[in-house]
Design a protein around this motif. Structure first.
Motif, PDB file in Angstrom:
ATOM      1  N   TRP A  72       0.838  -1.213   0.000  1.00 55.38           N
ATOM      2  CA  TRP A  72       0.000   0.000   0.000  1.00 55.38           C
ATOM      3  C   TRP A  72       0.866   1.254   0.000  1.00 55.38           C
ATOM      4  O   TRP A  72       0.557   2.236  -0.673  1.00 55.38           O
ATOM      5  N   LYS A  73       1.950   1.190   0.758  1.00 57.25           N
ATOM      6  CA  LYS A  73       2.854   2.359   0.815  1.00 57.25           C
ATOM      7  C   LYS A  73       3.487   2.608  -0.553  1.00 57.25           C
ATOM      8  O   LYS A  73       3.542   3.751  -1.035  1.00 57.25           O
ATOM      9  N   GLN A  88      -6.757   7.118  -0.407  1.00 56.14           N
ATOM     10  CA  GLN A  88      -7.198   5.791   0.043  1.00 56.14           C
ATOM     11  C   GLN A  88      -5.990   4.913   0.357  1.00 56.14           C
ATOM     12  O   GLN A  88      -5.933   4.240   1.401  1.00 56.14           O
ATOM     13  N   ALA A  89      -5.003   4.905  -0.534  1.00 56.66           N
ATOM     14  CA  ALA A  89      -3.806   4.092  -0.318  1.00 56.66           C
ATOM     15  C   ALA A  89      -3.020   4.576   0.892  1.00 56.66           C
ATOM     16  O   ALA A  89      -2.484   3.775   1.672  1.00 56.66           O
ATOM     17  N   ARG A  91      -4.203   6.211   3.545  1.00 60.18           N
ATOM     18  CA  ARG A  91      -4.920   5.873   4.787  1.00 60.18           C
ATOM     19  C   ARG A  91      -4.758   4.378   5.116  1.00 60.18           C
ATOM     20  O   ARG A  91      -4.616   3.991   6.274  1.00 60.18           O
ATOM     21  N   LYS A  92      -4.805   3.553   4.090  1.00 58.03           N
ATOM     22  CA  LYS A  92      -4.632   2.118   4.317  1.00 58.03           C
ATOM     23  C   LYS A  92      -3.223   1.828   4.829  1.00 58.03           C
ATOM     24  O   LYS A  92      -3.023   0.960   5.699  1.00 58.03           O
ATOM     25  N   THR A  93      -2.245   2.569   4.322  1.00 52.13           N
ATOM     26  CA  THR A  93      -0.866   2.370   4.759  1.00 52.13           C
ATOM     27  C   THR A  93      -0.711   2.648   6.249  1.00 52.13           C
ATOM     28  O   THR A  93      -0.123   1.848   6.993  1.00 52.13           O
ATOM     29  N   VAL A  94      -1.252   3.808   6.721  1.00 51.30           N
ATOM     30  CA  VAL A  94      -1.086   4.137   8.146  1.00 51.30           C
ATOM     31  C   VAL A  94      -1.915   3.194   9.023  1.00 51.30           C
ATOM     32  O   VAL A  94      -1.561   2.944  10.175  1.00 51.30           O
ATOM     33  N   GLU A  95      -2.992   2.649   8.460  1.00 51.50           N
ATOM     34  CA  GLU A  95      -3.779   1.678   9.217  1.00 51.50           C
ATOM     35  C   GLU A  95      -2.971   0.403   9.453  1.00 51.50           C
ATOM     36  O   GLU A  95      -2.978  -0.169  10.550  1.00 51.50           O
ATOM     37  N   ALA A 110      -0.254  14.724   1.464  1.00 47.83           N
ATOM     38  CA  ALA A 110      -1.401  14.637   0.544  1.00 47.83           C
ATOM     39  C   ALA A 110      -2.589  15.439   1.056  1.00 47.83           C
ATOM     40  O   ALA A 110      -3.291  16.107   0.278  1.00 47.83           O
ATOM     41  N   LEU A 111      -2.829  15.375   2.364  1.00 48.66           N
ATOM     42  CA  LEU A 111      -3.947  16.129   2.937  1.00 48.66           C
ATOM     43  C   LEU A 111      -3.707  17.637   2.804  1.00 48.66           C
ATOM     44  O   LEU A 111      -4.642  18.405   2.537  1.00 48.66           O
TER      45      LEU A 111
END
Length: 749
Positions: A72-73, A88-89, A91-95, A110-111
């Motif tokens: 994902w990263k 999306q990618a 957020r999934k990475t930090v999750e 990105a934000l």
């Protein structure tokens, strides 16, 4: 030995192995993860710039390894570098990798790019919890705080970054930006200079240094720094914009316009440059372009209060007071503590004739800023409108004491009384201001004021010199008098409203006798005449109503379109009577003292067959000189040139001669200013008799009547009748050659 699928589970649960620990063992086994060589291959693709391939390969691998944080990263990096949606990618990475500081940093970046500042700051704070000494994350977090309006809090983060890396030029520059936002330009200068010691060819830092120096008033240094920024990066739009601001501060407005224009050439949607160009263009006479630019700035960002205020300022200069007031209100809705916007709104309301609302707006400005010179000056004008000249002078003097460079207070002081040789402080202050570069409107106002001063102290050649300079300056507004156009317009009026046409249209008119019209040239005595009649208890003086200018334009447009123009007249009459009722619902007669209605007499008489029209005439040279000596709107382009004035006056004579020939004596009374001041009672009785009103002695004491007068004659109409204005032109006899033939023209009437 491993139990069979149907054997009892050895855990003692009593269930079969396949439904108990056998299932659990399969579920609990870790999923296969991509090997280091697969991740390495993806990283290599990214480093080689083969981003689309990296994205495709990562997506393929994620189908079989959906919980791989590294995949994902890697996917998020490939997307970000292609400029694609990556949230999306990320957020999934930090999750999946909550302890990876890089993952949080990438999400924060990105934000920030999407303007989601609060979420971005949360991600960057998490980065710093894991990675507290990362200079990049410290700078990004501080920048994000500034975007959230937390400039003071950002300072500590920039300083932490600089403690870790004293040669972080970006941190020094951005710390300077934070100090600028905090109103500490001296501290900002120090930061920018340190940044330039590290990176001497940084155009942005040179540009920022110029901004800080400008705010400190060190204008030549600011100019040098800004020009150096442009030399290093000619395409840096903000540097050209800042150059315009420096030239503005130096009083070099043409160069300022050029700077702002270049900024917009490089960046057409640069809202600050649009606003500032729209603000400075009126100072060099370009009003219409300024309106267009301000509108564009508002379209790009309707939430900027200053954009609405700048637009309102230009609309006010164009005398579009309704539109100006609406724009000032929009500015105040966005920034309710703007004292200048309240004062400016009050000025627009005053010109709309709403003195009570104007004063309320003025008081609101002073409640926010007791030292608002704009509000104090407006308060002075409102007092003068009521004839309270001592109170008005006190307000103007207070404004000058607070800000000795406030030009309009000097101008207003000269208009509310006769100046004397004892006004030395005023004279020195005015001349000191004129020794500096000034906005066009400011210099014009002061030149007229000096002309008034020297006229009052009987230094007539000096007075005329200043009046001539003032009028020449007004020509820079670029609004030219069209002699041929004026002749054609008068021809249309005369041909369209002969006696037969007026009688024909009157069948559609209203029988009300309330409307009374006072017409004539500007500065011919119309204000004095209104003040005398408005002192009668049965008369209300409404001032100068612009109704018939727009009504006549609508009438002409309908004729050009082939519509029945007579059908418009009943609606015009009703609308006008409604306007009079709104101003006064009980007066037997209501006076509309718009001098320029001499062009609309035919339409007025068609709409109101029983209206009374008083035509005031004055010696033509006195009239024209008095116009030439007044700071009139640029909407009177004939007024700044004696030759054009003479031509306009000739056309006025032509059209009023026509009305004299076609109107019955019951509708038109002509008086001369000179006869009125020679025998006020005689002519007042004649006017009252003409209006069907009984004699009232209050009319003789007109100067004591308590009413609002906002015309240029508001001081004169508060004085007793005197003959000093009659024959005034003889003091300027050697300057009036273009006007001399008008005397013969009027003697033929």
């Amino acid at each position: 030995m491993k139990p069979g699928r149907n054997d009892p589970c050895p855990c003692g649960s009593g269930k079969k192995y396949k439904r108990c620990c056998g299932l659990q063992a399969v579920t609990a086994s870790p999923p296969a993860v991509p090997g280091e060589h697969e991740i390495g291959a993806l990283v290599a693709l990214i480093n080689q710039g083969r981003l689309s391939e990296a994205e495709h390969r990562a997506r393929e691998l994620l189908k079989s390894h959906p919980d791989s944080g590294m995949l994902w990263k890697t996917l998020s990096v490939a997307l970000m570098r292609q400029g694609k949606e990556a949230l999306q990618a990320l957020r999934k990475t930090v999750e999946l990798m909550p302890q990876d500081p890089e993952a949080h940093s990438n999400l924060g970046t990105a934000l920030r790019a999407q303007g989601q500042w609060s979420e971005a700051l949360a991600s960057l704070r998490r980065t710093l919890e894991i990675w507290p000494h990362d200079v990049r994350s410290l700078i990004d977090a501080a920048d994000t705080m500034r975007a959230l309006g937390q400039a003071r809090e950002s300072v500590a983060l920039y300083q932490r970054a600089l403690q870790i890396d004293p040669r972080a030029a970006e941190a020094q520059n951005n710390l300077g930006n934070a100090f600028l936002e905090l109103g500490q330009p001296a501290d900002a200068v120090g930061c920018y200079r340190l940044a330039l010691e590290i990176r001497a060819d940084d155009a942005v830092a040179h540009c920022n240094l110029g901004t800080a120096l400008r705010q400190l008033g060190r204008l030549q240094e600011a100019l040098s720094s800004t020009q150096q920024a442009i030399a290093l990066d000619p395409g840096l739009s903000v540097a050209h914009h800042n150059l315009g601001l420096v030239f503005e501060a130096l009083g070099q407005r043409e160069q300022a316009v050029a700077g702002h224009r270049q900024a917009l050439t490089l960046k057409p949607d640069y809202v600050e440059a649009l606003n500032n160009l729209g603000r400075v263009l009126p100072e060099v006479g370009e009003l219409l372009e300024a309106v267009s630019l301000c509108h564009k700035a508002i379209e790009l960002d309707p939430q900027r209060a200053e954009s609405h205020r700048y637009l309102a300022n230009v609309l006010f200069e164009l005398r579009r007071f309704d539109a100006a007031a609406a724009s000032y209100r929009r500015a105040l809705a966005l920034q309710p503590r703007d004292a200048l916007a309240y004062a400016s709104l009050g000025a627009a309301l005053r010109m709309q004739g709403d003195a009570a609302a104007a004063e309320a707006s003025c008081r609101a400005a002073l409640a926010i800023d007791p030292n608002s010179v704009a509000a104090l000056s407006l308060l002075g004008e409102l007092r003068a409108d009521r004839g309270q000249f001592s109170e008005a002078e006190a307000s103007f003097q207070r404004a000058i004491a607070i800000d000795p460079s406030f030009c309009f207070a000097f101008y207003s002081l000269a208009t509310i009384r006769r100046m004397t040789v004892d006004d030395t402080a005023w004279l020195k202050g005015t001349e000191a201001l004129l020794a500096k570069p000034l906005p066009l409107g400011h210099e014009i106002s002061l030149r007229y004021a000096l002309g008034k001063y020297f006229d009052d102290v009987k230094q007539y050649d000096e007075a005329f010199s200043h009046y001539r300079r003032a009028n020449e300056l007004t020509k820079r507004y670029g609004v030219n008098y069209d002699r041929a156009g004026m002749v054609e317009r008068v021809d249309r009026v005369i041909n369209g409203f002969d006696a037969a046409a007026i009688r024909r249209h009157q069948s559609h008119g209203h029988t009300s006798e309330r409307p009374v019209f006072i017409i004539g040239m500007l500065r011919s005595g119309t204000s004095l005449t209104e003040q005398i009649l408005a002192s009668h208890p049965a008369v209300f003086g409404a001032g100068e109503l612009p109704f018939w200018q727009s009504a006549y334009a609508a009438y002409e447009a309908a004729g050009l379109e082939g519509r029945d123009v007579g059908a418009l007249i009943p609606g015009m009459a009703r609308d006008y009577l409604d306007q009079l009722t709104a101003l006064s619902d009980d007066a037997l007669r209501v006076i509309d003292k718009m001098p320029l209605n001499f062009m609309s007499v035919g339409l007025i008489c068609a709409a109101f067959p029983k209206a009374r029209i008083i035509h005031v005439r004055r010696h033509p040279i006195d009239t024209c000189l008095s116009i030439y000596f007044q700071y009139l709107s640029h909407l009177h382009p004939y007024a700044n040139d004696l030759g054009n004035l003479a031509h306009y006056y000739g056309e006025y004579v032509r059209v009023t001669n026509h009305w004299r020939a076609v109107l019955p004596a019951t509708m038109l009374l002509e008086i001369t200013y000179e006869a009125l001041i020679e025998d006020q009672e005689l002519w007042t009785r004649r006017m009252l008799d003409f209006l069907g009103l009984p004699w009232d002695p209050h009319c003789l004491d007109f100067h004591e009547t308590d009413r609002t007068v906002i015309t240029l004659s508001k001081w004169q109409v508060r004085q007793k009748i005197h003959a000093s204005s009659a024959g005034r032109w003889r003091s300027y006899e050697k300057h009036v050659a273009p006007l001399r033939h008008l005397v013969e023209l009027t003697t033929q009437q």
